[in-house]
Design a protein around this motif. Structure first.
Motif, PDB file in Angstrom:
ATOM      1  N   GLY A  45       0.801  -1.209   0.000  1.00 37.00           N
ATOM      2  CA  GLY A  45       0.000   0.000   0.000  1.00 37.00           C
ATOM      3  C   GLY A  45       0.835   1.261   0.000  1.00 37.00           C
ATOM      4  N   GLY A  46       2.170   1.103   0.184  1.00 37.90           N
ATOM      5  CA  GLY A  46       3.049   2.241   0.074  1.00 37.90           C
ATOM      6  C   GLY A  46       3.490   2.885   1.365  1.00 37.90           C
ATOM      7  N   ARG A  47       2.976   2.420   2.514  1.00 42.99           N
ATOM      8  CA  ARG A  47       3.371   3.020   3.794  1.00 42.99           C
ATOM      9  C   ARG A  47       4.797   2.596   4.152  1.00 42.99           C
ATOM     10  N   THR A  48       5.646   3.538   4.524  1.00 45.50           N
ATOM     11  CA  THR A  48       7.028   3.264   4.898  1.00 45.50           C
ATOM     12  C   THR A  48       7.301   3.804   6.296  1.00 45.50           C
ATOM     13  N   LEU A  49       7.813   2.941   7.174  1.00 45.54           N
ATOM     14  CA  LEU A  49       8.123   3.327   8.545  1.00 45.54           C
ATOM     15  C   LEU A  49       9.633   3.443   8.720  1.00 45.54           C
ATOM     16  N   THR A  50      10.070   4.423   9.494  1.00 44.79           N
ATOM     17  CA  THR A  50      11.487   4.683   9.679  1.00 44.79           C
ATOM     18  C   THR A  50      11.999   4.058  10.975  1.00 44.79           C
ATOM     19  N   CYS A  51      13.284   4.267  11.240  1.00 45.92           N
ATOM     20  CA  CYS A  51      13.934   3.645  12.400  1.00 45.92           C
ATOM     21  C   CYS A  51      13.761   4.513  13.642  1.00 45.92           C
ATOM     22  N   VAL A  52      12.629   4.401  14.278  1.00 38.55           N
ATOM     23  CA  VAL A  52      12.369   5.139  15.517  1.00 38.55           C
ATOM     24  C   VAL A  52      13.347   4.701  16.610  1.00 38.55           C
ATOM     25  N   ALA A  53      13.651   3.406  16.653  1.00 40.55           N
ATOM     26  CA  ALA A  53      14.532   2.881  17.694  1.00 40.55           C
ATOM     27  C   ALA A  53      15.955   3.413  17.572  1.00 40.55           C
ATOM     28  N   CYS A  54      16.346   3.853  16.384  1.00 40.35           N
ATOM     29  CA  CYS A  54      17.710   4.358  16.193  1.00 40.35           C
ATOM     30  C   CYS A  54      18.004   5.548  17.100  1.00 40.35           C
ATOM     31  N   GLN A  55      16.988   6.290  17.466  1.00 45.70           N
ATOM     32  CA  GLN A  55      17.169   7.458  18.321  1.00 45.70           C
ATOM     33  C   GLN A  55      17.035   7.126  19.808  1.00 45.70           C
ATOM     34  N   ARG A  56      16.709   5.880  20.112  1.00 40.26           N
ATOM     35  CA  ARG A  56      16.386   5.538  21.497  1.00 40.26           C
ATOM     36  C   ARG A  56      17.228   4.421  22.084  1.00 40.26           C
ATOM     37  N   VAL A  57      17.981   3.724  21.271  1.00 41.44           N
ATOM     38  CA  VAL A  57      18.715   2.549  21.743  1.00 41.44           C
ATOM     39  C   VAL A  57      20.206   2.866  21.793  1.00 41.44           C
ATOM     40  N   THR A  59      22.271   1.790  25.185  1.00 43.43           N
ATOM     41  CA  THR A  59      22.922   0.936  26.172  1.00 43.43           C
ATOM     42  C   THR A  59      22.737  -0.543  25.835  1.00 43.43           C
ATOM     43  N   LYS A  60      23.509  -1.387  26.514  1.00 38.96           N
ATOM     44  CA  LYS A  60      23.378  -2.831  26.335  1.00 38.96           C
ATOM     45  C   LYS A  60      22.001  -3.312  26.780  1.00 38.96           C
ATOM     46  N   GLU A  61      21.479  -2.701  27.836  1.00 42.97           N
ATOM     47  CA  GLU A  61      20.154  -3.093  28.318  1.00 42.97           C
ATOM     48  C   GLU A  61      19.087  -2.764  27.282  1.00 42.97           C
ATOM     49  N   GLU A  62      19.238  -1.629  26.626  1.00 45.25           N
ATOM     50  CA  GLU A  62      18.277  -1.262  25.573  1.00 45.25           C
ATOM     51  C   GLU A  62      18.413  -2.178  24.361  1.00 45.25           C
ATOM     52  N   ARG A  63      19.630  -2.597  24.064  1.00 43.18           N
ATOM     53  CA  ARG A  63      19.821  -3.545  22.957  1.00 43.18           C
ATOM     54  C   ARG A  63      19.231  -4.914  23.317  1.00 43.18           C
ATOM     55  N   ALA A  64      19.330  -5.283  24.574  1.00 45.83           N
ATOM     56  CA  ALA A  64      18.700  -6.535  25.006  1.00 45.83           C
ATOM     57  C   ALA A  64      17.188  -6.463  24.811  1.00 45.83           C
ATOM     58  N   ALA A  65      16.603  -5.298  25.073  1.00 44.77           N
ATOM     59  CA  ALA A  65      15.164  -5.126  24.855  1.00 44.77           C
ATOM     60  C   ALA A  65      14.821  -5.261  23.375  1.00 44.77           C
ATOM     61  N   VAL A  66      15.705  -4.764  22.506  1.00 44.61           N
ATOM     62  CA  VAL A  66      15.501  -4.926  21.063  1.00 44.61           C
ATOM     63  C   VAL A  66      15.488  -6.401  20.689  1.00 44.61           C
ATOM     64  N   VAL A  67      16.430  -7.151  21.247  1.00 45.06           N
ATOM     65  CA  VAL A  67      16.494  -8.588  20.960  1.00 45.06           C
ATOM     66  C   VAL A  67      15.202  -9.277  21.387  1.00 45.06           C
ATOM     67  N   ARG A  68      14.717  -8.958  22.573  1.00 49.09           N
ATOM     68  CA  ARG A  68      13.489  -9.607  23.053  1.00 49.09           C
ATOM     69  C   ARG A  68      12.301  -9.273  22.155  1.00 49.09           C
ATOM     70  N   GLY A  69      12.258  -8.050  21.663  1.00 50.23           N
ATOM     71  CA  GLY A  69      11.191  -7.694  20.731  1.00 50.23           C
ATOM     72  C   GLY A  69      11.302  -8.450  19.426  1.00 50.23           C
ATOM     73  N   ASP A 130      27.283  -9.715  19.189  1.00 49.95           N
ATOM     74  CA  ASP A 130      27.228 -10.040  20.612  1.00 49.95           C
ATOM     75  C   ASP A 130      25.801 -10.434  20.986  1.00 49.95           C
ATOM     76  N   PHE A 131      25.634 -11.002  22.184  1.00 48.30           N
ATOM     77  CA  PHE A 131      24.360 -11.616  22.545  1.00 48.30           C
ATOM     78  C   PHE A 131      23.432 -10.689  23.335  1.00 48.30           C
ATOM     79  N   PHE A 132      23.982  -9.804  24.147  1.00 51.66           N
ATOM     80  CA  PHE A 132      23.223  -8.789  24.892  1.00 51.66           C
ATOM     81  C   PHE A 132      22.284  -9.374  25.949  1.00 51.66           C
ATOM     82  N   VAL A 133      21.452 -10.347  25.606  1.00 55.42           N
ATOM     83  CA  VAL A 133      20.554 -10.959  26.576  1.00 55.42           C
ATOM     84  C   VAL A 133      21.351 -11.932  27.440  1.00 55.42           C
ATOM     85  N   LEU A 134      21.339 -11.704  28.743  1.00 58.33           N
ATOM     86  CA  LEU A 134      22.123 -12.526  29.660  1.00 58.33           C
ATOM     87  C   LEU A 134      21.254 -13.551  30.378  1.00 58.33           C
TER      88      LEU A 134
END
Length: 250
Positions: A45-57, A59-69, A130-134
């Motif tokens: 349909g043409g909708r394009t979403l950008t990298c919102v997480a690029c401005q918010r991630v 720390t390692k803890e935030e990267r671990a949250a990305v992995v879980r998502g 790296d694995f990030f999730v411990l």
């Protein structure tokens, strides 16, 4: 079937060559864009979403949250392609007992974390991530896992990587391979495409083309061995045909 997860902010197209090669060998390949983590994710349909997480991630803890998502994304894709709304055309060609997963960078962390959370995944590959999730790579329950990365950053002596911890937690078939002259993106299409444009980085000894061949050979050998039961001498130890690749035994 093999699922592929790209690096953080990267589109799935950075793993196109691996996807194409696996498909040519008879695999169903599902390469996944992660919404709000890629520089541009296009929808029907043409909708394009950008990298919102690029401005918010950061720390390692935030990267671990990305992995879980991402784990939720990958399990959703498996369900959709095996028994969901998208399963119709593929249900007769996907064997749900033979599903593998691989990824580059944080996509490699996603591979391990998905295996921990989803028993449907039989084998996994981490490309320079790296694995990030411990605890790193814990909970795979003896299923096979391979780590393939740059010698400069993912050797046993490297100070910034969590691969030594992951190695201790892997209690099934496992390989820790490092590539001399490689850098982080050597395991994706980017250096090869840059070379075609005359933009190769002279500071990186390994050519984009050679990086592609090494990645292709070891990834395909891993999945052929563990999803199809085809013997792969390439994975037994160092080979003269691949002198850049070292088998690590910490």
């Amino acid at each position: 079937m093999v699922l592929l997860s790209p690096g953080f902010s990267m589109p799935r197209t950075t793993l196109t060559s691996i996807a194409d090669d696996l498909a040519s060998r008879g695999y169903v390949v599902a390469s996944v864009d992660h919404t709000y983590e890629s520089v541009g994710t296009a929808f029907p349909g043409g909708r394009t979403l950008t990298c919102v997480a690029c401005q918010r991630v950061e720390t390692k803890e935030e990267r671990a949250a990305v992995v879980r998502g991402r784990v939720k994304d990958m399990s959703f894709v498996i369900s959709e392609l095996t028994k969901g709304r998208q399963a119709g055309a593929l249900s007769h060609v996907i064997d749900p007992s033979r599903i593998g997963i691989g990824g580059h960078s944080i996509g490699g962390a996603t591979a391990a974390a998905t295996m921990t959370a989803d028993r449907r995944v039989r084998a996994g590959v981490d490309l320079d991530g790296d694995f990030f999730v411990l605890p790193a790579a814990a909970g795979l329950g003896g299923r096979p896992f391979m780590m393939l990365g740059a010698e400069s950053t993912h050797s046993p002596s490297s100070l910034s990587t969590d691969w030594p911890e992951a190695w201790k937690h892997l209690n099934g078939w496992k390989r820790w391979l490092t590539v001399v002259g490689a850098e982080h993106f050597s395991f994706t299409d980017l250096p090869y495409l840059a070379g075609q444009l005359g933009l190769s980085d002279p500071a990186i000894p390994l050519s984009g083309e050679r990086g592609w061949y090494i990645t292709r050979d070891y990834v395909s050998a891993f999945f052929d061995l563990h999803l199809r039961g085809i013997s792969q001498p390439l994975l037994d130890g160092p080979k003269a045909t691949h002198p850049e690749v070292a088998f690590q035994q910490p």
